[in-house]
Design an enzyme around this catalytic site. Structure first.
Site, PDB file in Angstrom:
ATOM      1  N   ASP A  11      11.469 -16.286  11.513  1.00  0.00           N
ATOM      2  CA  ASP A  11      10.621 -15.551  12.616  1.00  0.00           C
ATOM      3  C   ASP A  11      11.454 -16.189  13.912  1.00  0.00           C
ATOM      4  OD1 ASP A  11       8.613 -14.516  11.133  1.00  0.00           O
ATOM      5  OD2 ASP A  11       7.513 -16.502  11.501  1.00  0.00           O
TER       6      ASP A  11
ATOM      7  N   ASP B 189       7.000  -8.421  10.419  1.00  0.00           N
ATOM      8  CA  ASP B 189       5.712  -8.382  10.769  1.00  0.00           C
ATOM      9  C   ASP B 189       5.000  -7.298  11.630  1.00  0.00           C
ATOM     10  OD1 ASP B 189       6.231 -10.739   9.558  1.00  0.00           O
ATOM     11  OD2 ASP B 189       6.177 -11.945  11.391  1.00  0.00           O
TER      12      ASP B 189
END
Length: 156
Positions: free
Chosen positions: A116, A135
């Site tokens: 991330d 995501d």
């Protein structure tokens, strides 16, 4: 089914390209933080071993493989279900979720965790969480499926 696979492939490719560019080429892995347009958009390295916001994160290898199996199972079900649905937007929704999920599965296989790197804050509130392009695709695809499937239901 062809439309679902094309959208999934595009989503997966965009996710991989973004991770190669930001995590590797910009060396975010070692730098940890890159100011882009502070505070609205920054790159901040985060390794997510769980699901959203690190829920169910575990450092053991079993949790990693369980999450991979769940993601692959959901992708298989979405592919099967999506084939039976009519319409371009249903195919796009399924493809976005599948492409994003496979992007995160790739991370778990390559790194042992999901990479991330996107961090967004606003209005004097500093957001401590990070996310990635996969995501975004998963969220957008699921939202699209909810909106479009609601339109196809009988009003009775």
């Amino acid at each position: 089914m062809k439309r679902i696979l094309i959208v999934a492939l595009i989503a997966f490719a965009l996710d991989r390209l973004s991770k190669v560019w930001i995590v590797h080429w910009l060396n975010l892995r070692e730098r940890g933080f890159i100011e882009v347009v502070d505070p609205y958009l920054n790159f901040a390295m985060g390794w997510n071993r769980g699901i959203n916001f690190g829920l169910f994160a575990g450092n053991d290898d079993a949790a990693r493989w369980i999450l991979i199996a769940i993601a692959v199972g959901i992708c298989g079900w979405l592919l099967w279900w999506g084939r039976q649905q009519a319409g371009l937007w249903m195919a796009v929704g399924c493809g976005l979720v599948i492409g994003g999920a496979i992007g995160n599965v790739w991370d778990r296989l390559q790194y042992g965790a999901v990479a991330d790197y996107l961090n967004m804050s606003c209005c004097g509130i500093r957001n401590p969480y990070t996310f990635n392009v996969a995501d975004v695709f998963i969220f957008a695809g699921a939202a699209l499926l909810i909106v479009v499937s609601g339109r196809t239901q009988d009003k009775a």
